[in-house]
Design a protein around this motif. Structure first.
Motif, PDB file in Angstrom:
ATOM      1  N   VAL A   1       0.824  -1.209   0.000  1.00 14.88           N
ATOM      2  CA  VAL A   1       0.000   0.000   0.000  1.00 14.88           C
ATOM      3  C   VAL A   1       0.863   1.266   0.000  1.00 14.88           C
ATOM      4  O   VAL A   1       0.425   2.302  -0.503  1.00 14.88           O
ATOM      5  CB  VAL A   1      -0.973   0.018   1.208  1.00 14.88           C
ATOM      6  CG1 VAL A   1      -2.004  -1.073   1.072  1.00 14.88           C
ATOM      7  CG2 VAL A   1      -0.226  -0.079   2.531  1.00 14.88           C
ATOM      8  N   MET A   2       2.075   1.178   0.535  1.00 15.16           N
ATOM      9  CA  MET A   2       2.954   2.345   0.533  1.00 15.16           C
ATOM     10  C   MET A   2       3.273   2.781  -0.889  1.00 15.16           C
ATOM     11  O   MET A   2       3.447   3.972  -1.168  1.00 15.16           O
ATOM     12  CB  MET A   2       4.254   2.038   1.285  1.00 15.16           C
ATOM     13  CG  MET A   2       4.097   1.961   2.794  1.00 15.16           C
ATOM     14  SD  MET A   2       3.614   3.522   3.569  1.00 15.16           S
ATOM     15  CE  MET A   2       5.130   4.462   3.389  1.00 15.16           C
ATOM     16  N   GLY A   3       3.345   1.805  -1.800  1.00 13.02           N
ATOM     17  CA  GLY A   3       3.595   2.147  -3.200  1.00 13.02           C
ATOM     18  C   GLY A   3       2.511   3.048  -3.752  1.00 13.02           C
ATOM     19  O   GLY A   3       2.792   4.008  -4.488  1.00 13.02           O
ATOM     20  N   ASP A   4       1.253   2.764  -3.399  1.00 21.66           N
ATOM     21  CA  ASP A   4       0.138   3.603  -3.851  1.00 21.66           C
ATOM     22  C   ASP A   4       0.161   4.958  -3.165  1.00 21.66           C
ATOM     23  O   ASP A   4      -0.065   5.998  -3.793  1.00 21.66           O
ATOM     24  CB  ASP A   4      -1.199   2.915  -3.554  1.00 21.66           C
ATOM     25  CG  ASP A   4      -1.390   1.649  -4.374  1.00 21.66           C
ATOM     26  OD1 ASP A   4      -0.774   1.554  -5.453  1.00 21.66           O
ATOM     27  OD2 ASP A   4      -2.135   0.756  -3.930  1.00 21.66           O
ATOM     28  N   ILE A   5       0.417   4.957  -1.871  1.00 27.04           N
ATOM     29  CA  ILE A   5       0.399   6.203  -1.099  1.00 27.04           C
ATOM     30  C   ILE A   5       1.484   7.166  -1.570  1.00 27.04           C
ATOM     31  O   ILE A   5       1.285   8.381  -1.625  1.00 27.04           O
ATOM     32  CB  ILE A   5       0.562   5.887   0.403  1.00 27.04           C
ATOM     33  CG1 ILE A   5      -0.682   5.139   0.916  1.00 27.04           C
ATOM     34  CG2 ILE A   5       0.793   7.147   1.214  1.00 27.04           C
ATOM     35  CD1 ILE A   5      -0.552   4.608   2.324  1.00 27.04           C
ATOM     36  N   LEU A   6       2.646   6.620  -1.926  1.00 27.76           N
ATOM     37  CA  LEU A   6       3.787   7.458  -2.300  1.00 27.76           C
ATOM     38  C   LEU A   6       3.907   7.685  -3.802  1.00 27.76           C
ATOM     39  O   LEU A   6       4.828   8.363  -4.255  1.00 27.76           O
ATOM     40  CB  LEU A   6       5.083   6.825  -1.786  1.00 27.76           C
ATOM     41  CG  LEU A   6       5.203   6.668  -0.266  1.00 27.76           C
ATOM     42  CD1 LEU A   6       6.462   5.891   0.096  1.00 27.76           C
ATOM     43  CD2 LEU A   6       5.198   8.028   0.420  1.00 27.76           C
ATOM     44  N   ALA A   7       2.969   7.128  -4.569  1.00 30.74           N
ATOM     45  CA  ALA A   7       3.088   7.163  -6.031  1.00 30.74           C
ATOM     46  C   ALA A   7       3.270   8.575  -6.568  1.00 30.74           C
ATOM     47  O   ALA A   7       4.130   8.830  -7.409  1.00 30.74           O
ATOM     48  CB  ALA A   7       1.871   6.502  -6.664  1.00 30.74           C
ATOM     49  N   ASP A   8       2.472   9.528  -6.091  1.00 34.16           N
ATOM     50  CA  ASP A   8       2.577  10.909  -6.584  1.00 34.16           C
ATOM     51  C   ASP A   8       3.061  11.859  -5.490  1.00 34.16           C
ATOM     52  O   ASP A   8       2.777  13.048  -5.505  1.00 34.16           O
ATOM     53  CB  ASP A   8       1.226  11.373  -7.133  1.00 34.16           C
ATOM     54  CG  ASP A   8       0.117  11.254  -6.097  1.00 34.16           C
ATOM     55  OD1 ASP A   8       0.360  10.629  -5.043  1.00 34.16           O
ATOM     56  OD2 ASP A   8      -0.993  11.773  -6.339  1.00 34.16           O
ATOM     57  N   TYR A   9       3.802  11.300  -4.542  1.00 35.91           N
ATOM     58  CA  TYR A   9       4.343  12.098  -3.451  1.00 35.91           C
ATOM     59  C   TYR A   9       5.538  12.895  -3.973  1.00 35.91           C
ATOM     60  O   TYR A   9       6.448  12.324  -4.574  1.00 35.91           O
ATOM     61  CB  TYR A   9       4.783  11.157  -2.333  1.00 35.91           C
ATOM     62  CG  TYR A   9       5.062  11.801  -0.989  1.00 35.91           C
ATOM     63  CD1 TYR A   9       4.522  13.024  -0.647  1.00 35.91           C
ATOM     64  CD2 TYR A   9       5.854  11.152  -0.052  1.00 35.91           C
ATOM     65  CE1 TYR A   9       4.758  13.590   0.588  1.00 35.91           C
ATOM     66  CE2 TYR A   9       6.110  11.696   1.185  1.00 35.91           C
ATOM     67  CZ  TYR A   9       5.548  12.921   1.503  1.00 35.91           C
ATOM     68  OH  TYR A   9       5.794  13.482   2.726  1.00 35.91           O
TER      69      TYR A   9
END
Length: 627
Positions: free
Chosen positions: A391-399
């Motif tokens: 889920v971190m991949g999704d959360i940080l995708a456009d960070y």
């Protein structure tokens, strides 16, 4: 009437040239009258038998429970009555037979309404969402029994379990079939509103009770804000346990039941399911949003936030499927809103975590040049974060990437380059570790002995590398990252060795077997004694927690020192054989040197570091350190 005769009502045949339709009465008219008379006769007998207003038996007895065959006949009778009335109304809308038929229809609907309510009420156990959702997958149900086959369970117990499952499944199937037949009869007869009202009231109470029993309650942001963390964490744990059951069992089972009972009308299915589940769904999926809106965001709370994000994200396909109606879009929107708010909260806490690393102001050197508490804290935290990589991949995708200005230029490399084609999650995790490394470099400067600074860096880098290699960080950062930082550990340990032990190694001549005068031999041994004692005194308090690194450093030092010293000892000690104070001049046998080196890096802090040496002319037993 034969089926052929019925078809003649709906299909015309070509008339012969000699025939004249005016010579005969209308067959449709006579058929309608005839059918209505016979239908009323049958309906009157069947419907009045089960009229609760005129029969005590009918008042206290359930038609579907007492005689399901007769119940099926009752439904068939009502359907026939409705068809006959429809046929007759097209011919004579004012016929007295229609009035009589309508009176019977109202009595029948009242009966079916009562039956519908009784089936829903009396079969709550068999119509609970768990039973219904299990029934929807026969294979899943059967597998629950076959699970026993792998255990040492007696066959009679397996048979009892199988029979129990079959019984529950049978009761559920019967109840659902009866509800469907009643619903279709009432809807086709124009009484769908009464049926739907009963269904919504009873099933909504079941869903609301289910949500409550799962420990989920409607809490405002202000109420959550007043809770202490222990209470809130208990609420979060309840919610996490509830989500899986609510999605897979409660809402899913309710959708299956609703779709089955009202299969004849898509609009009624949507209306019923929406009315029953919308409030409960919004309460369930609104909880995380209220939590993140009303609580502070210290890094320690991140894992519970990630747990909530994971719970919704993992069940999103099912949520989207179950609440697929346009009228349930509010539930889907609430789940998405909570995901968004949870994601924002994680990002905020991640920034706070980075700030916590950078703000660490401890200046006291770690005893023995060991692992700094900050290193342990950060790597434990980051390795736990790596467990949420899915889920971190999704959360940080456009960070947005971190600002390089926050670290010295010398710390940048390709692993954190803005242009590097690595996933955002890899970029961010590499950056957090880089922030830690920068901080450790500053802390290493607090050691007065430079050799200890490098041992400190070697120890802490090794701890970081080990944590990465033994956690999900390995897959996030990759083999190249590990190789590069393995090399860093080697570079630091080599510098420690050179600064801490080079003077001892160089105290032995490059060619230990070269000819020397007795005076030169004496000076050589005295020089070695002083250098080795000085180095040992400093390094005896050092610690290398990682056994592999510890052995590598000791083997490297011993390889450069013990062999050369042995050659010096074996070649030139005999030249000092006549010296009275031989034990002072040659304080260490080669075995003594090896033994002392093997005792290093276990962190004997505060033991003094002084050596107690036996005479070298003895049997060279392992020397003991004075305490």
């Amino acid at each position: 009437m034969p089926r052929k005769g019925m078809r003649s009502l709906f299909f015309t045949t070509k008339a012969s040239p000699s025939s004249s339709i005016s010579h005969y009465p209308s067959p449709r008219l006579s058929f309608s009258e005839s059918v209505m008379d016979r239908t009323l006769a049958v309906a009157d007998s069947m419907i009045m038998k089960w009229n609760p207003d005129t029969s005590t038996y009918a008042k206290v007895t359930s038609l579907f429970y007492e005689n399901r065959r007769e119940a099926a006949e009752f439904i068939k009778c009502v359907n026939n009555l409705q068809k006959s009335m429809h046929l007759l109304v097209m011919e004579d809308a004012s016929s007295e037979k229609l009035v009589r038929g309508q009176n019977l229809m109202e009595i029948a609907m009242k009966r079916l309404q009562k039956e519908f309510y009784q089936i829903l009420s009396m079969n709550r156990a068999h119509l609970d969402p768990e039973s219904v959702s299990a029934r929807s997958s026969l294979a899943s149900t059967r597998s629950s029994v076959s699970d026993y086959e792998d255990d040492d369970v007696p066959e009679d117990e397996i048979r009892i379990a199988a029979n129990s499952i079959e019984e529950v499944e049978h009761e559920s199937t019967v109840a659902m079939t009866d509800l469907r037949s009643i619903a279709e009869c009432m809807i086709s007869s124009g009484y769908g509103k009464e049926c739907v009202k009963i269904y919504k009231i009873i099933r909504k109470s079941i869903v609301d009770e289910g949500i409550y029993r799962l420990g989920v309650e409607k809490l405002s942001s202000s109420k959550i804000h007043k809770m202490d963390w222990e209470m809130l964490e208990m609420k979060i744990n309840n919610w996490l346990n509830a989500v899986k059951i609510a999605v897979k069992t409660l809402f899913n089972g309710e959708k299956i039941l609703c779709d089955h009972v009202f299969a004849s009308s898509e609009s009624i299915r949507e209306s019923c399911f929406t009315e029953i589940t919308r409030e409960g769904g919004q309460i369930l999926f609104g909880f995380p949003e209220n939590v993140v809106k009303s609580t502070k965001k210290p890094p320690e709370k991140m894992f519970r936030t990630l747990d909530m994000y994971t719970a919704i994200a993992e069940h999103w396909p099912e949520i989207e499927s179950i609440f697929s109606f346009e009228s349930t879009s509010a539930v889907r929107s609430q789940a998405i809103t909570s995901l968004t708010k949870l994601s924002e909260s994680v990002r905020t806490m991640l920034a706070e975590f980075e700030s916590t690393i950078q703000k660490d102001a401890s200046k006291s050197p770690v005893a023995g040049a060991g692992i700094h508490p900050l290193t342990v804290y950060v790597m434990d935290y980051v390795s736990l974060l790596a467990d949420y990589s899915h889920v971190m991949g999704d959360i940080l995708a456009d960070y947005p990437p971190p600002l390089k200005s926050s670290l010295p230029e010398s710390y940048f490399d390709t692993s954190v380059s803005d242009d590097s084609p690595v996933p955002a999650i890899s970029h961010r995790f590499a950056w957090l570790i880089l922030v830690l490394l920068c901080k450790l470099d500053g802390k290493a400067k607090h050691y007065k002995d430079v050799s200890l600074s490098y041992l400190f860096l070697a120890n802490n880098h090794q701890h970081i590398v080990t944590k990465v290699r033994t956690s999900n960080l390995k897959y996030i950062l990759g083999d190249d990252w590990l190789s590069k930082h393995d090399l860093k550990v080697k570079q630091f340990s080599d510098k420690y060795e050179r600064l801490g032990w080079d003077h001892v190694i160089k105290s032995v001549p490059e060619d230990p077997t070269a000819a020397m005068s007795p005076e030169e031999v004496k000076k050589c041994f005295l020089r070695f004694n002083e250098a080795f004692e000085q180095a040992y005194r400093k390094q005896s308090v050092c610690v290398v927690p990682d056994s592999k690194l510890r052995d590598e450093i000791k083997v490297s030092i011993a390889g450069k020192l013990v062999g050369a010293y042995r050659e010096l000892y074996n070649t030139h000690r005999i030249a000092l054989g006549g010296e009275r104070n031989l034990a002072v001049l040659v304080r260490f046998a080669p075995e003594d040197v090896g033994n002392y080196l093997s005792d290093l890096f276990f962190g004997n802090v505060g033991l003094g570091g002084s050596l107690s040496i036996t005479t070298s002319s003895s049997s060279h037993s392992r020397p003991s350190r004075s305490r």
